[in-house]
Design a protein around this motif. Structure first.
Motif, PDB file in Angstrom:
ATOM      1  N   HIS A  59     -41.603 -29.786  49.225  1.00 20.83           N
ATOM      2  CA  HIS A  59     -40.366 -29.047  49.479  1.00 20.83           C
ATOM      3  C   HIS A  59     -39.134 -29.512  48.884  1.00 20.83           C
ATOM      4  O   HIS A  59     -38.207 -28.424  48.419  1.00 20.83           O
ATOM      5  N   ASP A  78     -44.287 -30.464  52.881  1.00 18.94           N
ATOM      6  CA  ASP A  78     -44.693 -29.606  54.004  1.00 18.94           C
ATOM      7  C   ASP A  78     -46.217 -29.825  54.052  1.00 18.94           C
ATOM      8  O   ASP A  78     -46.828 -29.113  53.230  1.00 18.94           O
ATOM      9  N   ARG A  84     -43.685 -31.464  58.767  1.00 21.80           N
ATOM     10  CA  ARG A  84     -42.989 -32.060  57.279  1.00 21.80           C
ATOM     11  C   ARG A  84     -42.769 -33.532  57.310  1.00 21.80           C
ATOM     12  O   ARG A  84     -42.577 -34.033  58.367  1.00 21.80           O
TER      13      ARG A  84
END
Length: 122
Positions: A59, A78, A84
């Motif tokens: 990410h 992610d 996350r």
């Protein structure tokens, strides 16, 4: 009566076995990470433990340049299961890359932690 294992201890136990575990809140139908006692927003004390396949997408990436040490990356990943986490990726990660988790056990006896490798098929 024995005290139940803490969420952190359970998480580390799974990492010791090479698995990335996360919790799942059935009240909100959502993944919960980092491990905790109550579901965020729901207050659910009965969070389920599930095992992640360990696959995710980068990410965000930054590189830290500490004084008198080699630079290293810090990456937000992610996971496919819907949570996350912050970790490191071996190699040169880029946003959007697919990565796979492996548990790293430090040689000094510290608790294991997840690191990621770039997926070759990506």
């Amino acid at each position: 009566m024995t005290q139940p294992e803490s969420p952190l201890a359970t998480y580390r136990h799974h990492l010791s076995a090479g698995h990335l575990a996360y919790q799942y809140d059935t009240r909100t139908d959502s993944a919960v990470f980092p491990p905790r006692v109550l579901g965020p927003g729901s207050g659910n004390p009965a969070l389920e433990w599930r095992l992640s396949a360990g696959l995710g997408t980068v990410h965000a990436v930054t590189v830290v340049h500490p004084r008198d040490q080699a630079p290293y990356n810090v990456v937000l990943i992610d996971l496919d299961e819907g949570f996350r986490l912050m970790s490191q990726v071996d190699g040169r990660p880029a946003i959007g890359m697919r990565v796979r988790m492996r548990a790293h056990t430090p040689p000094d006896g510290s608790p294991p932690y997840p690191v990621f490798d770039i997926e070759e098929s990506a």
